[in-house]
Design an enzyme around this catalytic site. Structure first.
Site, PDB file in Angstrom:
ATOM      1  N   ALA A  12      16.442   4.948   5.455  1.00  0.00           N
ATOM      2  CA  ALA A  12      16.487   4.990   3.908  1.00  0.00           C
ATOM      3  C   ALA A  12      17.069   3.674   3.509  1.00  0.00           C
ATOM      4  O   ALA A  12      16.998   3.475   2.511  1.00  0.00           O
ATOM      5  CB  ALA A  12      17.811   5.923   3.912  1.00  0.00           C
ATOM      6  N   GLY A  14      15.766   0.759   4.623  1.00  0.00           N
ATOM      7  CA  GLY A  14      15.102  -0.373   4.947  1.00  0.00           C
ATOM      8  C   GLY A  14      14.308  -0.657   3.520  1.00  0.00           C
ATOM      9  O   GLY A  14      14.596   0.115   2.407  1.00  0.00           O
ATOM     10  N   GLN A  15      13.091  -1.572   3.610  1.00  0.00           N
ATOM     11  CA  GLN A  15      12.566  -1.952   2.543  1.00  0.00           C
ATOM     12  C   GLN A  15      11.771  -0.863   1.620  1.00  0.00           C
ATOM     13  O   GLN A  15      11.800  -0.738   0.619  1.00  0.00           O
ATOM     14  CB  GLN A  15      11.253  -2.646   2.764  1.00  0.00           C
ATOM     15  CG  GLN A  15      11.250  -4.072   3.378  1.00  0.00           C
ATOM     16  CD  GLN A  15       9.972  -4.727   2.968  1.00  0.00           C
ATOM     17  OE1 GLN A  15       9.912  -5.209   1.974  1.00  0.00           O
ATOM     18  NE2 GLN A  15       9.010  -4.486   3.749  1.00  0.00           N
ATOM     19  N   ARG A 100       1.802  -2.420  23.213  1.00  0.00           N
ATOM     20  CA  ARG A 100       1.435  -1.535  22.391  1.00  0.00           C
ATOM     21  C   ARG A 100       1.707  -0.171  23.058  1.00  0.00           C
ATOM     22  O   ARG A 100       2.353   0.693  22.428  1.00  0.00           O
ATOM     23  CB  ARG A 100      -0.162  -1.538  22.399  1.00  0.00           C
ATOM     24  CG  ARG A 100      -0.991  -0.555  21.400  1.00  0.00           C
ATOM     25  CD  ARG A 100      -2.334  -0.498  21.640  1.00  0.00           C
ATOM     26  NE  ARG A 100      -2.889   0.661  21.547  1.00  0.00           N
ATOM     27  CZ  ARG A 100      -3.239   1.191  20.448  1.00  0.00           C
ATOM     28  NH1 ARG A 100      -3.061   0.776  19.357  1.00  0.00           N
ATOM     29  NH2 ARG A 100      -3.733   2.481  20.550  1.00  0.00           N
ATOM     30  N   ASP A 161      -4.116   3.814   1.503  1.00  0.00           N
ATOM     31  CA  ASP A 161      -5.267   3.387   1.893  1.00  0.00           C
ATOM     32  C   ASP A 161      -6.427   3.882   0.843  1.00  0.00           C
ATOM     33  O   ASP A 161      -6.917   3.331   0.384  1.00  0.00           O
ATOM     34  CB  ASP A 161      -5.750   3.708   3.166  1.00  0.00           C
ATOM     35  CG  ASP A 161      -4.937   3.485   4.291  1.00  0.00           C
ATOM     36  OD1 ASP A 161      -4.953   2.418   4.692  1.00  0.00           O
ATOM     37  OD2 ASP A 161      -3.952   4.341   4.785  1.00  0.00           O
ATOM     38  N   ARG A 164      -5.512   1.958  -2.295  1.00  0.00           N
ATOM     39  CA  ARG A 164      -6.179   0.627  -2.333  1.00  0.00           C
ATOM     40  C   ARG A 164      -7.636   0.690  -2.552  1.00  0.00           C
ATOM     41  O   ARG A 164      -8.267  -0.233  -3.159  1.00  0.00           O
ATOM     42  CB  ARG A 164      -5.716   0.023  -1.025  1.00  0.00           C
ATOM     43  CG  ARG A 164      -4.377  -0.361  -0.548  1.00  0.00           C
ATOM     44  CD  ARG A 164      -4.056  -0.729   0.713  1.00  0.00           C
ATOM     45  NE  ARG A 164      -2.835  -1.347   0.884  1.00  0.00           N
ATOM     46  CZ  ARG A 164      -2.062  -1.525   2.176  1.00  0.00           C
ATOM     47  NH1 ARG A 164      -2.637  -0.982   3.286  1.00  0.00           N
ATOM     48  NH2 ARG A 164      -0.964  -1.904   2.037  1.00  0.00           N
ATOM     49  N   HIS A 189      -4.456   5.794   9.755  1.00  0.00           N
ATOM     50  CA  HIS A 189      -3.687   4.818   8.995  1.00  0.00           C
ATOM     51  C   HIS A 189      -3.564   3.418   9.834  1.00  0.00           C
ATOM     52  O   HIS A 189      -2.526   3.120  10.582  1.00  0.00           O
ATOM     53  CB  HIS A 189      -2.410   5.040   8.461  1.00  0.00           C
ATOM     54  CG  HIS A 189      -1.595   4.057   7.665  1.00  0.00           C
ATOM     55  ND1 HIS A 189      -2.282   3.470   6.483  1.00  0.00           N
ATOM     56  CD2 HIS A 189      -0.576   3.362   8.157  1.00  0.00           C
ATOM     57  CE1 HIS A 189      -1.316   2.724   6.215  1.00  0.00           C
ATOM     58  NE2 HIS A 189      -0.490   2.464   7.172  1.00  0.00           N
TER      59      HIS A 189
HETATM   60  P1  NDP Z   1       9.912  -0.583   6.108  1.00  0.00           P
HETATM   61  O1  NDP Z   1      10.615   0.041   5.242  1.00  0.00           O
HETATM   62  O2  NDP Z   1       9.126  -1.956   5.598  1.00  0.00           O
HETATM   63  O3  NDP Z   1       8.883   0.135   7.106  1.00  0.00           O
HETATM   64  C1  NDP Z   1       8.947   1.344   7.489  1.00  0.00           C
HETATM   65  C2  NDP Z   1       7.881   2.021   8.140  1.00  0.00           C
HETATM   66  O4  NDP Z   1       6.771   2.168   7.417  1.00  0.00           O
HETATM   67  C3  NDP Z   1       7.539   0.941   9.201  1.00  0.00           C
HETATM   68  O5  NDP Z   1       7.308   1.874  10.535  1.00  0.00           O
HETATM   69  C4  NDP Z   1       6.023   0.414   8.738  1.00  0.00           C
HETATM   70  O6  NDP Z   1       5.144  -0.050   9.446  1.00  0.00           O
HETATM   71  C5  NDP Z   1       5.814   1.959   8.063  1.00  0.00           C
HETATM   72  N1  NDP Z   1       4.712   1.526   6.971  1.00  0.00           N
HETATM   73  C6  NDP Z   1       3.528   2.416   6.816  1.00  0.00           C
HETATM   74  N2  NDP Z   1       2.734   2.054   5.954  1.00  0.00           N
HETATM   75  C7  NDP Z   1       3.415   1.068   5.451  1.00  0.00           C
HETATM   76  C8  NDP Z   1       2.831  -0.008   4.633  1.00  0.00           C
HETATM   77  N3  NDP Z   1       1.790   0.073   3.876  1.00  0.00           N
HETATM   78  N4  NDP Z   1       3.550  -1.195   4.337  1.00  0.00           N
HETATM   79  C9  NDP Z   1       4.503  -1.233   5.028  1.00  0.00           C
HETATM   80  N5  NDP Z   1       5.021  -0.650   5.902  1.00  0.00           N
HETATM   81  C10 NDP Z   1       4.459   0.537   6.147  1.00  0.00           C
HETATM   82  O7  NDP Z   1      10.761  -1.203   7.493  1.00  0.00           O
HETATM   83  P2  NDP Z   1      12.458  -1.856   7.330  1.00  0.00           P
HETATM   84  O8  NDP Z   1      12.475  -2.611   8.798  1.00  0.00           O
HETATM   85  O9  NDP Z   1      12.780  -2.353   6.286  1.00  0.00           O
HETATM   86  O10 NDP Z   1      13.031  -0.400   7.586  1.00  0.00           O
HETATM   87  C11 NDP Z   1      13.036   0.464   8.440  1.00  0.00           C
HETATM   88  C12 NDP Z   1      14.327   1.018   8.619  1.00  0.00           C
HETATM   89  O11 NDP Z   1      14.276   2.275   9.442  1.00  0.00           O
HETATM   90  C13 NDP Z   1      15.556   0.199   9.010  1.00  0.00           C
HETATM   91  O12 NDP Z   1      16.463   0.472   7.843  1.00  0.00           O
HETATM   92  C14 NDP Z   1      15.914   0.864  10.376  1.00  0.00           C
HETATM   93  O13 NDP Z   1      17.339   0.715  10.457  1.00  0.00           O
HETATM   94  C15 NDP Z   1      15.445   2.093   9.985  1.00  0.00           C
HETATM   95  N6  NDP Z   1      15.071   2.782  11.365  1.00  0.00           N
HETATM   96  C16 NDP Z   1      15.259   3.855  11.845  1.00  0.00           C
HETATM   97  C17 NDP Z   1      14.842   4.673  13.150  1.00  0.00           C
HETATM   98  C18 NDP Z   1      15.126   5.993  13.400  1.00  0.00           C
HETATM   99  O14 NDP Z   1      15.071   6.842  12.182  1.00  0.00           O
HETATM  100  N7  NDP Z   1      15.593   6.344  14.487  1.00  0.00           N
HETATM  101  C19 NDP Z   1      14.187   3.744  13.932  1.00  0.00           C
HETATM  102  C20 NDP Z   1      13.971   2.365  13.799  1.00  0.00           C
HETATM  103  C21 NDP Z   1      14.493   1.972  12.476  1.00  0.00           C
HETATM  104  P3  NDP Z   1       5.020  -1.354  10.209  1.00  0.00           P
HETATM  105  O15 NDP Z   1       6.129  -1.583  11.139  1.00  0.00           O
HETATM  106  O16 NDP Z   1       3.528  -1.196  10.915  1.00  0.00           O
HETATM  107  O17 NDP Z   1       5.045  -2.401   9.239  1.00  0.00           O
END
Ligand code: NDP
Length: 327
Positions: A12, A14-15, A100, A161, A164, A189
């Protein structure tokens, strides 16, 4: 006055979370008359929990009339308690030197735990959307870890997708993006997904006939849609977040409130449709009504499409075989 529903969001702070939560709280996902309680999960790490506190302060400062409660959690067993919707956004990103298989294993652990927690404490009707990558495989893992919940409650996000693809078609054909119907995206995806506009129409006329350019389809359209995420990273220095959040809103809104006969794309567990083995979470065209989705069946799959579908299926089978021993 409707009773509030519970919406859990992981990752929550994250970006994507930052672009998503405010829209859920303002009613864009479940309707402008539906109060929501946000149950937010972040990893126990102090930095993440602090960031989550900051996001919650901002949510409070929006004074959203529909926001009936906000909770911060570090344990899925409390975060998912009685939840009606679960948006699983947080996932382990690929670190330096990570293979991977390591990435798959790290995510398998997260999504096994989250599937078990959903199984134990969520609403029996919970609608689960997995956004965190590899999204289809993570959804498969969560589904397999939640044997007491209906398997159709687990879905993965292919909607970005789909959106897009719609936007690229609109630009190519000079169409209004909102006029494009019956578009779909098959498969994973990932860059192997197959965006398919053979059935698409604009104001009842065939998009394929209007564009009439198979070379563009193969050499421009499919690679552009497939590599759009990488193009955004190259341009912005950060991965797409607002568009991913928007697609998550679209996916959940259409699932909850209905697509009114239109096709949308969802990653859903196969029952064998189009030769996709049962339980593979695969992008399909679906229609939605009364909180249920239905795969559109009986579409003709030509040789080119079959080749693309086979390729994205092979990739998914590789991923899902790679985690089988962990389930
Ligand atoms: P983002 O919020 O940018 O992305 C989160 C996830 O969405 C990533 O796996 C990302 O994949 C995926 N994703 C799917 N579609 C898209 C897309 N079109 N564009 C971008 N991302 C996409 O990541 P942040 O690092 O900002 O935030 C993640 C948060 O999750 C952090 O705050 C972290 O602490 C938390 N977290 C929670 C975990 C848990 O619940 N146990 C484990 C790890 C992290 P991709 O990596 O391929 O870009």
């Amino acid at each position: 006055n409707k009773k509030p529903v519970r919406v859990a969001v992981t990752g929550a702070a994250g970006q994507i979370g930052y672009a998503l939560l405010f829209r859920i709280a303002s009613g864009e996902m479940l309707g402008k008359d539906q109060p929501v309680i946000l149950q937010l999960l972040e990893i126990p790490d102090e930095k993440a929990q602090n960031a989550l506190k900051g996001v919650i302060m901002e949510l409070e400062d929006c004074a959203f009339p529909l926001l009936a409660g906000i909770e911060a959690h570090s344990d899925p067993m409390t975060a998912f308690k009685d939840t009606d919707y679960a948006l699983l956004v947080g996932a382990r990103p690929r670190g330096p030197g990570m293979e991977r298989a390591d990435l798959l294993a790290a995510n398998a652990q997260i999504f096994t735990a989250q599937g078990k927690a959903l199984n134990a404490v969520a609403s029996r009707d919970v609608k689960v959307l997995v956004v965190g990558n590899p999204a289809n495989t993570n959804a498969h893992i969560a589904m397999k870890s939640a044997p007491d919940l209906p398997r159709e409650n687990f879905t993965a996000m292919l909607r970005l997708d789909h959106n897009r693809a719609a936007s690229q078609l609109a630009a190519k054909g000079g169409f209004k993006v909102g006029d494009i119907k019956h578009l779909t995206v098959w498969g994973n995806h990932s860059p192997t997904m197959y965006a398919d506009y053979r059935f698409a129409t604009v104001n009842g006329e065939s998009v394929k006939d209007k564009i009439n350019d198979q070379a563009w389809n193969k050499d421009v359209f499919l690679p552009t849609v497939g590599k759009r995420g990488a193009a955004i990273i190259a341009a912005r220095g950060l991965s797409s977040a607002a568009s991913a959040a928007n697609a998550a809103i679209d996916h959940m809104r259409d699932w909850a409130l209905g697509s009114k006969g239109e096709w949308v794309t969802m990653g859903v567990p196969s029952n064998g449709e189009y030769g996709i083995p049962k339980d593979i979470v695969f992008g399909f065209p679906v229609t939605t009504e009364n909180g249920k989705y239905k795969i559109v069946e009986g579409l003709d799959i030509d040789a080119f499409s079959q080749e693309r579908i086979d390729a994205t299926l092979a990739e998914l089978q590789g991923e899902q075989d790679g985690v089988k021993h962990l389930l």
